[in-house]
Design a protein around this motif. Structure first.
Motif, PDB file in Angstrom:
ATOM      1  N   ILE A 286     -70.382  36.206  33.168  1.00  0.00           N
ATOM      2  CA  ILE A 286     -71.291  35.199  33.369  1.00  0.00           C
ATOM      3  C   ILE A 286     -72.222  35.572  34.211  1.00  0.00           C
ATOM      4  CG2 ILE A 286     -70.521  32.620  35.193  1.00  0.00           C
ATOM      5  CD1 ILE A 286     -67.640  33.623  34.744  1.00  0.00           C
ATOM      6  N   GLY A 287     -73.351  34.885  33.046  1.00  0.00           N
ATOM      7  CA  GLY A 287     -74.510  35.692  34.150  1.00  0.00           C
ATOM      8  C   GLY A 287     -74.851  34.963  35.450  1.00  0.00           C
ATOM      9  N   SER A 288     -75.756  35.362  35.960  1.00  0.00           N
ATOM     10  CA  SER A 288     -76.235  34.905  37.570  1.00  0.00           C
ATOM     11  C   SER A 288     -77.148  33.622  37.478  1.00  0.00           C
ATOM     12  CB  SER A 288     -75.940  35.559  38.202  1.00  0.00           C
ATOM     13  OG  SER A 288     -77.155  36.510  38.149  1.00  0.00           O
ATOM     14  N   TRP A 297     -68.375  30.963  42.158  1.00  0.00           N
ATOM     15  CA  TRP A 297     -67.071  30.408  42.010  1.00  0.00           C
ATOM     16  C   TRP A 297     -65.981  30.451  41.427  1.00  0.00           C
ATOM     17  CZ3 TRP A 297     -64.116  27.657  39.138  1.00  0.00           C
ATOM     18  CH2 TRP A 297     -62.717  27.143  39.493  1.00  0.00           C
ATOM     19  N   PHE A 298     -66.642  31.823  40.065  1.00  0.00           N
ATOM     20  CA  PHE A 298     -65.616  32.197  39.771  1.00  0.00           C
ATOM     21  C   PHE A 298     -64.366  33.487  40.383  1.00  0.00           C
ATOM     22  CE2 PHE A 298     -63.134  32.568  35.007  1.00  0.00           C
ATOM     23  CZ  PHE A 298     -63.103  34.334  35.596  1.00  0.00           C
ATOM     24  N   GLU A 299     -66.031  34.037  40.592  1.00  0.00           N
ATOM     25  CA  GLU A 299     -65.324  34.798  41.285  1.00  0.00           C
ATOM     26  C   GLU A 299     -64.431  35.339  42.322  1.00  0.00           C
ATOM     27  OE1 GLU A 299     -68.203  37.444  42.691  1.00  0.00           O
ATOM     28  OE2 GLU A 299     -68.087  39.035  43.860  1.00  0.00           O
ATOM     29  N   ALA A 300     -65.147  34.001  42.993  1.00  0.00           N
ATOM     30  CA  ALA A 300     -63.459  33.253  44.492  1.00  0.00           C
ATOM     31  C   ALA A 300     -62.683  33.497  43.800  1.00  0.00           C
ATOM     32  CB  ALA A 300     -64.281  32.463  45.149  1.00  0.00           C
ATOM     33  N   HIS A 301     -62.766  32.657  42.823  1.00  0.00           N
ATOM     34  CA  HIS A 301     -61.010  31.991  41.748  1.00  0.00           C
ATOM     35  C   HIS A 301     -60.570  32.911  41.173  1.00  0.00           C
ATOM     36  CE1 HIS A 301     -63.311  28.213  43.837  1.00  0.00           C
ATOM     37  NE2 HIS A 301     -61.851  27.936  44.921  1.00  0.00           N
ATOM     38  N   LEU A 306     -56.372  33.341  37.110  1.00  0.00           N
ATOM     39  CA  LEU A 306     -55.570  34.155  35.661  1.00  0.00           C
ATOM     40  C   LEU A 306     -54.086  33.883  36.238  1.00  0.00           C
ATOM     41  CD1 LEU A 306     -58.089  37.572  36.070  1.00  0.00           C
ATOM     42  CD2 LEU A 306     -58.094  36.121  34.294  1.00  0.00           C
ATOM     43  N   ASN A 307     -53.633  34.175  37.054  1.00  0.00           N
ATOM     44  CA  ASN A 307     -52.536  34.171  37.604  1.00  0.00           C
ATOM     45  C   ASN A 307     -52.101  32.936  36.893  1.00  0.00           C
ATOM     46  OD1 ASN A 307     -51.559  35.909  39.574  1.00  0.00           O
ATOM     47  ND2 ASN A 307     -52.142  35.012  40.395  1.00  0.00           N
TER      48      ASN A 307
END
Length: 320
Positions: A286-288, A297-301, A306-307
Motif C-alpha cells: 500500500i503506497g504511502s 491505518w492498515f498497519e494498525a489494524h 487478517l483474522n
C-alpha cells in the motif's frame, strides 16, 4: 345365540389382528428409530480422544510444511477447531477409529493435547476413497503432484480409472495425465521433494522425460543426498533436481522466480494497493504517498483484518 357366537368370533379375530399389529409396530418403530439415530450420529460432531485415532486411506500430503503446520497449531490454540475431521470406526479394534481426512488438524490437536471434533461414519474402503478424494478436490492448497501421487496410489490399490476420476472430480483424460507423472516416481522420491506447490504438470512432465536417462536420474539423486538440498524450499528442490536431471551446471544463472501482480482498486475505481504472488507467498503493498493515511491505518489494524479474513476462509471451506 348364533348371533352372539358370530359376534364373539369376529371380536376375537379383530383382537388378534390388533395384537399382531401391536406386536409388529414396536419392531418397525425401533428399526426406524435406530436408523434415524445412526444418521444423526453420523452427522453429529463428537469429541474424540486423539490417542484413539489411527491412520487410514492414502497419503495425500507430500511432506509437512513446518511453517504452515505451526500456523495451524496457533490458529487452533487461539480459535479452537472450527472444521471437524472425518473418521470411521476401526474395523478390527472396537473403540478405536481411523481417520478419513483431516490429518493435519489431527496432528496439531495432538500437539495441543485437545480432543478432536469429528464426524464418525460407517465407510467401507471404496467409500473412504471417495470421501478422501472429494475432500481433496475442495482443497485449494493441494498441489498437482500431490493429486497425481494420490491417483497413482489408488491405481496401485486396484481402483479403476473411472473410480479415480469420480474421487477427484476430474475427467478420464486428466486421470491419464496425472498418472503419467504419479507413476513415474516412487513415494520416497516425492516425499524428498515435497508438495512443490507452484510446479504444474508441464514442468513435472519435463522431469519425467529427463529422468528416463539413467545418468540424469543418477545426477538428481546424488544432489538430493547432499546437505544443501534439505534447507531448500519444496519448489527450490524441484528446480534443482530438474536442473541437474537436464544437465544444467550449478554455475548457470537461475531465472528469477515467477511472479504475478495485480492492482487492487477501491469502490471509486482508484488504486489502493498492489498484490503480488511469488513462490514465497503473497505480498500486499500500500503506497504511502497516495493512500491518504490508509497505509498507516492498515498497519494498525492488520492483525484483526487478517483474522477476520481467515475466519471467513475457514467458514467457506467448511461449507464446501
Amino acid at each position: 345365540m348364533a348371533r352372539k357366537g358370530i359376534l364373539s368370533t369376529d371380536t376375537s379375530s379383530s383382537t388378534s389382528r390388533t395384537e399382531a399389529k401391536a406386536r409388529m409396530m414396536p419392531r418397525g418403530a425401533v428399526g426406524a428409530l435406530q436408523s434415524s439415530l445412526t444418521k444423526l450420529q453420523e452427522n453429529a460432531v463428537q469429541e474424540i480422544d486423539p490417542a484413539l485415532i489411527d491412520d487410514a486411506g492414502f497419503e495425500d500430503r507430500l511432506g509437512l510444511d513446518t511453517a504452515a503446520q505451526k500456523h495451524l497449531v496457533e490458529s487452533l490454540r487461539t480459535y479452537g477447531q472450527q472444521v471437524p475431521v472425518l473418521l470411521r470406526p476401526h474395523a478390527k479394534q472396537p473403540g478405536r477409529y481411523e481417520i478419513v481426512y483431516g490429518r493435519r488438524r489431527l496432528m496439531a490437536l495432538k500437539e495441543l493435547g485437545m480432543p478432536v471434533k469429528a464426524m464418525v461414519r460407517q465407510l467401507d474402503d471404496h467409500a473412504l476413497v471417495m470421501a478422501q478424494g472429494q475432500e481433496n478436490t475442495a482443497r485449494q492448497d493441494l498441489s498437482f503432484i500431490e493429486k497425481a501421487s494420490f491417483s497413482a496410489q489408488l491405481q496401485d490399490a486396484g481402483y479403476d480409472r473411472q473410480t479415480i476420476a469420480a474421487a477427484l472430480s476430474i475427467d478420464l483424460p486428466m486421470v491419464s495425465r496425472m498418472l503419467k507423472v504419479g507413476t513415474a516416481f516412487d513415494m520416497e522420491f516425492l516425499r524428498q521433494i515435497g508438495s512443490a506447490p507452484t510446479i504444474g504438470r508441464e514442468r513435472w512432465m519435463a522431469l519425467v522425460k529427463a529422468m528416463e536417462d539413467q545418468g540424469a536420474r543418477g545426477r538428481a539423486v546424488a544432489f538430493m543426498n547432499r546437505p544443501e538440498f534439505l534447507p531448500l524450499s519444496s519448489d527450490e528442490r524441484f528446480d534443482a533436481v530438474l536442473a541437474r536431471a537436464q544437465g544444467v551446471t550449478e554455475k548457470a544463472k537461475t531465472k528469477p522466480p515467477k511472479t504475478s501482480a495485480r492492482i487492487l482498486h477501491g469502490p471509486d475505481g482508484a488504486p489502493i494497493g498492489d498484490l503480488r504472488r511469488s513462490t514465497r507467498g503473497v505480498t500486499l503493498t500500500i503506497g504511502s504517498r497516495s493512500s491518504d493515511g490508509f497505509d498507516a491505518w492498515f498497519e494498525a489494524h492488520a492483525e484483526a483484518l487478517l483474522n477476520d479474513l481467515h475466519a471467513r476462509f475457514k467458514s467457506e471451506a467448511s461449507e464446501d
